[in-house]
Design a protein around this motif. Structure first.
Motif, PDB file in Angstrom:
ATOM      1  N   ARG A  66       0.821  -1.206   0.000  1.00  0.00           N
ATOM      2  CA  ARG A  66       0.000   0.000   0.000  1.00  0.00           C
ATOM      3  C   ARG A  66       0.855   1.256   0.000  1.00  0.00           C
ATOM      4  NH1 ARG A  66      -3.792  -0.458   4.989  1.00  0.00           N
ATOM      5  NH2 ARG A  66      -4.392   1.618   4.229  1.00  0.00           N
ATOM      6  N   LEU A  67       2.010   1.208   0.683  1.00  0.00           N
ATOM      7  CA  LEU A  67       2.889   2.376   0.748  1.00  0.00           C
ATOM      8  C   LEU A  67       3.415   2.741  -0.638  1.00  0.00           C
ATOM      9  CD1 LEU A  67       4.500   4.509   2.290  1.00  0.00           C
ATOM     10  CD2 LEU A  67       6.271   2.778   2.696  1.00  0.00           C
ATOM     11  N   LEU A  68       3.897   1.738  -1.373  1.00  0.00           N
ATOM     12  CA  LEU A  68       4.439   1.999  -2.703  1.00  0.00           C
ATOM     13  C   LEU A  68       3.353   2.466  -3.665  1.00  0.00           C
ATOM     14  CD1 LEU A  68       6.972  -0.951  -3.158  1.00  0.00           C
ATOM     15  CD2 LEU A  68       7.455   1.418  -2.563  1.00  0.00           C
ATOM     16  N   LEU A  69       2.163   1.876  -3.538  1.00  0.00           N
ATOM     17  CA  LEU A  69       1.060   2.304  -4.393  1.00  0.00           C
ATOM     18  C   LEU A  69       0.647   3.742  -4.084  1.00  0.00           C
ATOM     19  CD1 LEU A  69      -1.129  -0.937  -4.450  1.00  0.00           C
ATOM     20  CD2 LEU A  69       0.160   0.053  -6.352  1.00  0.00           C
ATOM     21  N   PHE A  70       0.698   4.109  -2.803  1.00  0.00           N
ATOM     22  CA  PHE A  70       0.376   5.485  -2.429  1.00  0.00           C
ATOM     23  C   PHE A  70       1.416   6.449  -3.000  1.00  0.00           C
ATOM     24  CE2 PHE A  70       0.990   9.084   0.453  1.00  0.00           C
ATOM     25  CZ  PHE A  70      -0.282   9.652   0.405  1.00  0.00           C
ATOM     26  N   LEU A  71       2.712   6.063  -2.891  1.00  0.00           N
ATOM     27  CA  LEU A  71       3.769   6.901  -3.450  1.00  0.00           C
ATOM     28  C   LEU A  71       3.665   6.991  -4.972  1.00  0.00           C
ATOM     29  CD1 LEU A  71       6.850   5.729  -1.332  1.00  0.00           C
ATOM     30  CD2 LEU A  71       5.573   7.870  -1.122  1.00  0.00           C
ATOM     31  N   TYR A  72       3.013   5.995  -5.575  1.00  0.00           N
ATOM     32  CA  TYR A  72       2.838   6.001  -7.023  1.00  0.00           C
ATOM     33  C   TYR A  72       1.732   6.964  -7.454  1.00  0.00           C
ATOM     34  CZ  TYR A  72       1.116   4.304 -11.535  1.00  0.00           C
ATOM     35  OH  TYR A  72       0.669   4.218 -12.821  1.00  0.00           O
ATOM     36  N   PHE A  73       0.570   6.882  -6.770  1.00  0.00           N
ATOM     37  CA  PHE A  73      -0.549   7.693  -7.274  1.00  0.00           C
ATOM     38  C   PHE A  73      -0.607   9.099  -6.664  1.00  0.00           C
ATOM     39  CE2 PHE A  73      -2.998   6.054  -3.595  1.00  0.00           C
ATOM     40  CZ  PHE A  73      -3.675   7.191  -3.211  1.00  0.00           C
ATOM     41  N   ALA A  74       0.097   9.342  -5.546  1.00  0.00           N
ATOM     42  CA  ALA A  74       0.068  10.673  -4.929  1.00  0.00           C
ATOM     43  C   ALA A  74       0.610  11.758  -5.866  1.00  0.00           C
ATOM     44  CB  ALA A  74       0.830  10.660  -3.607  1.00  0.00           C
TER      45      ALA A  74
END
Length: 230
Positions: free
Chosen positions: A55-63
């Protein structure tokens, strides 16, 4: 017929050879390397985040994409208010790029190719007029003796264009007039006029980008929520 074909073939050969010059290939390589480096980090975050279900990497991706989407939306809404600022930015960018513009006696670089074909398509010369080239040290060093304007500022021989930038009047680069060149017509006003007359197309492109980016954000958000339910 055969002579014109041979002339065109020679023009194509000269164009291909000039585009294979060390300077031009180096500039294109640097541009592609910069673009790929810019896209590498978010692409890696999105791929690894999806594969590892992080979830952390996905958040850093879409933010960052969400922030970019918001900025584009604000720009679209306030487009009339941003017009003077955009014009000033394009003026600065044009002056900065003209410092690297080269004349006929040097190997062409990427900036020279972009300017040449831009001026040929828009039928203009320099940013505001031909005097913009007088501020370019590269141009003054590499131009022909007594040359006032680049060949792309002239009315071109359409039988050779786009394979070569060749004026209809061979004296145009030394003695430009309103009859054989576009030496007093700036490219920035011409570009501004083009964008103004195609405002609907610009808005459609921005809407398409906003839709594409929002789709990516929604997919990334769905993956994050999926991880939360597990």
């Amino acid at each position: 017929m055969s002579s014109s074909y041979l002339s065109l073939s020679r023009s194509m050969q000269r164009t291909v050879l000039s585009l294979l010059s060390h300077t031009f290939v180096t500039d294109v390589g640097r541009l592609l390397l910069g673009i790929s480096s810019f896209l590498l980090l978010p692409s890696t975050l999105g791929y690894v985040g999806a594969v590892r279900e992080s979830r952390l990497l996905l958040f850093l991706y879409f933010a960052p994409i969400l922030i970019l989407w918001g900025l584009e939306l604000v720009f679209l809404i306030l487009l009339p208010a941003f017009t003077p600022l955009l014009y000033s930015f394009l003026s600065w960018l044009g002056q900065w790029s003209l410092a690297s513009y080269r004349g006929e006696r040097e190997e062409i670089n990427l900036v020279t190719v972009v300017w040449n074909y831009g001026m040929a398509q828009l039928e203009c010369c320099g940013l505001e007029n031909y005097l913009d080239f007088t501020n370019s040290s590269e141009w003054k060093r590499s131009k022909l003796n007594l040359q006032l304007v680049p060949s792309a500022c002239c009315i071109l021989d359409q039988t050779k264009y786009p394979w070569t930038i060749s004026p209809e009047d061979s004296h145009c680069v030394f003695v430009p007039t309103k009859y054989n060149s576009h030496w007093m017509q700036g490219c920035l006003p011409k570009l501004s006029q083009f964008l103004t007359s195609h405002t609907s197309l610009v808005i459609l492109v921005l809407i398409f980008l906003l839709t594409l980016e929002m789709t990516v954000v929604i997919l990334a958000l769905c993956l994050c929520l999926l991880q939360k339910t597990r």
